[in-house]
Design a protein around this motif. Structure first.
Motif, PDB file in Angstrom:
ATOM      1  N   THR A  32       0.807  -1.220   0.000  1.00 15.25           N
ATOM      2  CA  THR A  32       0.000   0.000   0.000  1.00 15.25           C
ATOM      3  C   THR A  32       0.843   1.275   0.000  1.00 15.25           C
ATOM      4  OG1 THR A  32      -0.293  -0.499   2.375  1.00 15.25           O
ATOM      5  CG2 THR A  32      -2.172  -0.858   0.943  1.00 15.25           C
ATOM      6  N   GLY A  33       2.090   1.201   0.426  1.00 13.94           N
ATOM      7  CA  GLY A  33       2.991   2.353   0.341  1.00 13.94           C
ATOM      8  C   GLY A  33       2.484   3.590   1.069  1.00 13.94           C
ATOM      9  N   LEU A  34       2.037   3.441   2.302  1.00 13.41           N
ATOM     10  CA  LEU A  34       1.459   4.563   3.035  1.00 13.41           C
ATOM     11  C   LEU A  34       2.523   5.553   3.497  1.00 13.41           C
ATOM     12  CD1 LEU A  34      -1.264   2.878   5.300  1.00 13.41           C
ATOM     13  CD2 LEU A  34      -1.384   3.559   2.887  1.00 13.41           C
ATOM     14  N   SER A  35       2.125   6.811   3.580  1.00 12.51           N
ATOM     15  CA  SER A  35       2.983   7.854   4.146  1.00 12.51           C
ATOM     16  C   SER A  35       2.846   7.834   5.667  1.00 12.51           C
ATOM     17  CB  SER A  35       2.568   9.218   3.613  1.00 12.51           C
ATOM     18  OG  SER A  35       1.275   9.585   4.110  1.00 12.51           O
ATOM     19  N   GLU A  36       3.702   8.586   6.351  1.00 13.76           N
ATOM     20  CA  GLU A  36       3.612   8.642   7.816  1.00 13.76           C
ATOM     21  C   GLU A  36       2.282   9.230   8.266  1.00 13.76           C
ATOM     22  OE1 GLU A  36       5.605   7.238  10.037  1.00 13.76           O
ATOM     23  OE2 GLU A  36       6.712   6.442   8.321  1.00 13.76           O
ATOM     24  N   ASP A  37       1.804  10.237   7.545  1.00 10.78           N
ATOM     25  CA  ASP A  37       0.499  10.809   7.888  1.00 10.78           C
ATOM     26  C   ASP A  37      -0.621   9.779   7.715  1.00 10.78           C
ATOM     27  OD1 ASP A  37       1.585  13.247   8.536  1.00 10.78           O
ATOM     28  OD2 ASP A  37       1.079  14.218   6.628  1.00 10.78           O
ATOM     29  N   GLN A  38      -0.522   8.978   6.668  1.00 10.17           N
ATOM     30  CA  GLN A  38      -1.547   7.958   6.440  1.00 10.17           C
ATOM     31  C   GLN A  38      -1.476   6.863   7.494  1.00 10.17           C
ATOM     32  OE1 GLN A  38      -0.516   7.148   2.328  1.00 10.17           O
ATOM     33  NE2 GLN A  38      -2.324   8.254   1.584  1.00 10.17           N
ATOM     34  N   PHE A  39      -0.267   6.476   7.902  1.00 13.09           N
ATOM     35  CA  PHE A  39      -0.137   5.525   9.005  1.00 13.09           C
ATOM     36  C   PHE A  39      -0.827   6.064  10.257  1.00 13.09           C
ATOM     37  CE2 PHE A  39       3.663   3.498   6.894  1.00 13.09           C
ATOM     38  CZ  PHE A  39       3.148   2.215   6.862  1.00 13.09           C
ATOM     39  N   ALA A  40      -0.611   7.340  10.531  1.00 13.24           N
ATOM     40  CA  ALA A  40      -1.230   7.952  11.711  1.00 13.24           C
ATOM     41  C   ALA A  40      -2.754   7.943  11.591  1.00 13.24           C
ATOM     42  CB  ALA A  40      -0.712   9.378  11.891  1.00 13.24           C
ATOM     43  N   ASN A  41      -3.266   8.208  10.376  1.00 11.34           N
ATOM     44  CA  ASN A  41      -4.705   8.149  10.145  1.00 11.34           C
ATOM     45  C   ASN A  41      -5.260   6.763  10.462  1.00 11.34           C
ATOM     46  OD1 ASN A  41      -4.850  10.796   9.233  1.00 11.34           O
ATOM     47  ND2 ASN A  41      -4.772  10.245   7.062  1.00 11.34           N
ATOM     48  N   VAL A  42      -4.596   5.746   9.914  1.00 11.13           N
ATOM     49  CA  VAL A  42      -5.067   4.372  10.094  1.00 11.13           C
ATOM     50  C   VAL A  42      -5.023   3.980  11.567  1.00 11.13           C
ATOM     51  CG1 VAL A  42      -4.643   1.951   9.541  1.00 11.13           C
ATOM     52  CG2 VAL A  42      -4.401   3.694   7.758  1.00 11.13           C
ATOM     53  N   GLU A  43      -3.920   4.307  12.231  1.00 11.41           N
ATOM     54  CA  GLU A  43      -3.775   3.941  13.631  1.00 11.41           C
ATOM     55  C   GLU A  43      -4.883   4.546  14.488  1.00 11.41           C
ATOM     56  OE1 GLU A  43      -0.618   4.289  17.375  1.00 11.41           O
ATOM     57  OE2 GLU A  43      -0.043   5.022  15.391  1.00 11.41           O
ATOM     58  N   LYS A  44      -5.150   5.827  14.296  1.00  8.87           N
ATOM     59  CA  LYS A  44      -6.180   6.485  15.104  1.00  8.87           C
ATOM     60  C   LYS A  44      -7.579   5.992  14.728  1.00  8.87           C
ATOM     61  CE  LYS A  44      -7.706  11.054  16.722  1.00  8.87           C
ATOM     62  NZ  LYS A  44      -9.153  10.835  16.564  1.00  8.87           N
ATOM     63  N   TYR A  45      -7.851   5.899  13.438  1.00  8.91           N
ATOM     64  CA  TYR A  45      -9.192   5.555  12.966  1.00  8.91           C
ATOM     65  C   TYR A  45      -9.590   4.141  13.361  1.00  8.91           C
ATOM     66  CZ  TYR A  45     -13.174   5.464   9.713  1.00  8.91           C
ATOM     67  OH  TYR A  45     -14.434   5.388   9.160  1.00  8.91           O
ATOM     68  N   THR A  46      -8.596   3.242  13.467  1.00 10.75           N
ATOM     69  CA  THR A  46      -8.893   1.847  13.789  1.00 10.75           C
ATOM     70  C   THR A  46      -8.559   1.489  15.237  1.00 10.75           C
ATOM     71  OG1 THR A  46      -6.735   1.049  13.027  1.00 10.75           O
ATOM     72  CG2 THR A  46      -8.497   1.166  11.393  1.00 10.75           C
ATOM     73  N   SER A  47      -8.316   2.496  16.072  1.00  8.38           N
ATOM     74  CA  SER A  47      -8.098   2.225  17.497  1.00  8.38           C
ATOM     75  C   SER A  47      -9.391   1.698  18.109  1.00  8.38           C
ATOM     76  CB  SER A  47      -7.651   3.489  18.225  1.00  8.38           C
ATOM     77  OG  SER A  47      -8.696   4.456  18.232  1.00  8.38           O
ATOM     78  N   PHE A  48      -9.275   0.986  19.218  1.00 10.36           N
ATOM     79  CA  PHE A  48     -10.452   0.381  19.839  1.00 10.36           C
ATOM     80  C   PHE A  48     -11.465   1.444  20.244  1.00 10.36           C
ATOM     81  CE2 PHE A  48     -12.885  -1.225  23.455  1.00 10.36           C
ATOM     82  CZ  PHE A  48     -13.390  -2.398  22.915  1.00 10.36           C
ATOM     83  N   SER A  49     -10.990   2.547  20.817  1.00 15.79           N
ATOM     84  CA  SER A  49     -11.909   3.594  21.275  1.00 15.79           C
ATOM     85  C   SER A  49     -12.677   4.211  20.112  1.00 15.79           C
ATOM     86  CB  SER A  49     -11.150   4.666  22.048  1.00 15.79           C
ATOM     87  OG  SER A  49     -10.156   5.269  21.235  1.00 15.79           O
ATOM     88  N   GLU A  50     -11.982   4.435  18.996  1.00 18.35           N
ATOM     89  CA  GLU A  50     -12.649   5.025  17.827  1.00 18.35           C
ATOM     90  C   GLU A  50     -13.657   4.046  17.230  1.00 18.35           C
ATOM     91  OE1 GLU A  50     -12.179   8.004  15.929  1.00 18.35           O
ATOM     92  OE2 GLU A  50     -11.068   8.892  17.601  1.00 18.35           O
ATOM     93  N   MET A  51     -13.282   2.766  17.144  1.00 13.21           N
ATOM     94  CA  MET A  51     -14.197   1.789  16.563  1.00 13.21           C
ATOM     95  C   MET A  51     -15.401   1.554  17.468  1.00 13.21           C
ATOM     96  SD  MET A  51     -11.565  -0.940  14.792  1.00 13.21           S
ATOM     97  CE  MET A  51     -12.873  -2.070  14.341  1.00 13.21           C
TER      98      MET A  51
END
Length: 345
Positions: free
Chosen positions: A260-279
Motif C-alpha cells: 500500500t505504500g502509506l505515508s507517515e500521515d496515512q499511518f497515523a490516520n489508520v492507527e487512530k481511525y482503527t483504534s479500539f476507542s474510535e471503533m
C-alpha cells in the motif's frame, strides 16, 4: 454427502445432537460434521460448502482468515482503511464493515427457510452491487462475488475448505490469538447472539472447546493449517497480541505485505481511525444499533450485563475470568494439541 474438497459432510444426530442441543439452543438448521477432520458448522454448510470451496479468488484479493473472536473485525477495518481510505475521505467508510469487507460464509447463520415475517433488508452494498440479487438466498455469498476489485474479504473457514491454489491466486492475512482469551470472547459471543445461543456455564463451554465441539473447530487444526503455510510469500501470519502491543510496527509489516505504500500521515490516520476507542464509538456503523436491540436476535440481558460486540479489546483478560481448573485444562490442551511449533503470546 461427499464434497468437492474430498470431505464428507453429515448431519449431527443422536447422542451427539442431544449433547450439543442441551447447551446450544440456537442453530435453527442444526449442525453438521465435515470429516475426516470433524469440522463443526451450522446445517446450511450441507448446501453451501461446495460454493465456498470453489469460490473464485482473484489476484488482487486480500482474504482475512481467522478463527472466530481472534481480532477479525479489527483486522477488517485496518486492512480496508489501508487499502481504500488512508486519507479518511472515502464516502463508503460509513457503511457497515461487512458491506465493505464481506463475510463469505455468513449465510450459514441465517435460516435456510426464513420464517414468515423475518425481513432481510438489502444493505447499501447489496443494493449497489447486487441489484438483481436474491435476498432470500445466500446474499452474503452473492455480495462477496459481486464487490469490485480490489476485494478485501473475510472468512472463518480453514485453508483445507478452499481450493488448494488459494495462496497462488490471492493474499491471505491470518490472525491467531491466545486460545484462553479467544475462549472468553467466544463464550460471550455465543451468549449474546440468539442464532447461536449458549446457555451453559464457562466450564461447560471450555469442555466443548477442548472436545472440538464449537462451531468452526477444531481450533488447533485451524491454526496448524495456517502455521504450516506461514512462510508462503502470500501469507501474512500475525498474532492479535502483537497488534495490541505494537500497532505501529505491525502496520508497517502489513504495508509491506499489501504494497500500500502509506505515508507517515496515512499511518497515523489508520492507527487512530482503527483504534479500539474510535471503533467502539462507531459501533452503530459496524452493527446496526436497531438490530442489536432486537431481543429475537440479541440476548438483551447479556447485552446489558456484559456488553455488546465491542467490549474491552484487551489481551490477557482470561487471567481474571478463567478458574484455575479451566486454566489447567486449557494449558493441557495447548500442550497436547498445539505441539507443531506455535507459541502463544
Amino acid at each position: 454427502m461427499k464434497l468437492d474438497s474430498g470431505h464428507t459432510v453429515t448431519a449431527v444426530e443422536g447422542e451427539e445432537k442431544a449433547k450439543l442441543k442441551k447447551h446450544f439452543v440456537g442453530y435453527p438448521d442444526g449442525l453438521v460434521r465435515v470429516s475426516p477432520d470433524r469440522w463443526l458448522f451450522p446445517g446450511r454448510y450441507m448446501d453451501l460448502g461446495n460454493d465456498y470451496y470453489n469460490f473464485e479468488f482473484r489476484k488482487d484479493d486480500v482474504l482475512i482468515m481467522t478463527y472466530p473472536k481472534c481480532g477479525t473485525t479489527w483486522t477488517q477495518e485496518i486492512v480496508w482503511t489501508m487499502r481504500n481510505n488512508p486519507d479518511l475521505d472515502n464516502p463508503d467508510a460509513p457503511w457497515a464493515v461487512m458491506d465493505r469487507v464481506p463475510f463469505i460464509e455468513f449465510d450459514l447463520f441465517f435460516p435456510k427457510h426464513p420464517p414468515e415475517g423475518m425481513e432481510i433488508v438489502a444493505t447499501n452494498a447489496f443494493q449497489r452491487y447486487c441489484p438483481e440479487g436474491d435476498l432470500r438466498g445466500a446474499f452474503n455469498l452473492q455480495l462477496s462475488r459481486a464487490i469490485p476489485e480490489p476485494r478485501t474479504l473475510k472468512t472463518h473457514l480453514p485453508f483445507s475448505l478452499f481450493l488448494p491454489d488459494l495462496l497462488e491466486k490471492s493474499k491471505v492475512i491470518y490472525v491467531a490469538r491466545n486460545p484462553k482469551d479467544m475462549l472468553i470472547s467466544y463464550l460471550h459471543h455465543h451468549r449474546l447472539l440468539r442464532n447461536q445461543e449458549f446457555i451453559g456455564t464457562l466450564e461447560e463451554f471450555a469442555d466443548h472447546f477442548i472436545s472440538d465441539d464449537l462451531v468452526y473447530g477444531p481450533y488447533w487444526l485451524h491454526l496448524k493449517e495456517a502455521w504450516q503455510k506461514r512462510d508462503h510469500p502470500n501469507l501474512h501470519f500475525v498474532f492479535y497480541e502483537d497488534l495490541k502491543a505494537d500497532i505501529k510496527g505491525e502496520l508497517k509489516k502489513l504495508d509491506a505485505f499489501l504494497g500500500t505504500g502509506l505515508s507517515e500521515d496515512q499511518f497515523a490516520n489508520v492507527e487512530k481511525y482503527t483504534s479500539f476507542s474510535e471503533m467502539k464509538a462507531r459501533d452503530s456503523l459496524f452493527f446496526n444499533s436497531e438490530v442489536s436491540k432486537n431481543d429475537a436476535l440479541y440476548n438483551q440481558e447479556i447485552r446489558t450485563k456484559d456488553g455488546g460486540f465491542f467490549r474491552q479489546g484487551q489481551s490477557g483478560g482470561w487471567k481474571t475470568k478463567l478458574t484455575p481448573e479451566v486454566t489447567k485444562k486449557m494449558d493441557e490442551w495447548i500442550r497436547q494439541k498445539c505441539d507443531f511449533g506455535i507459541k502463544f503470546k
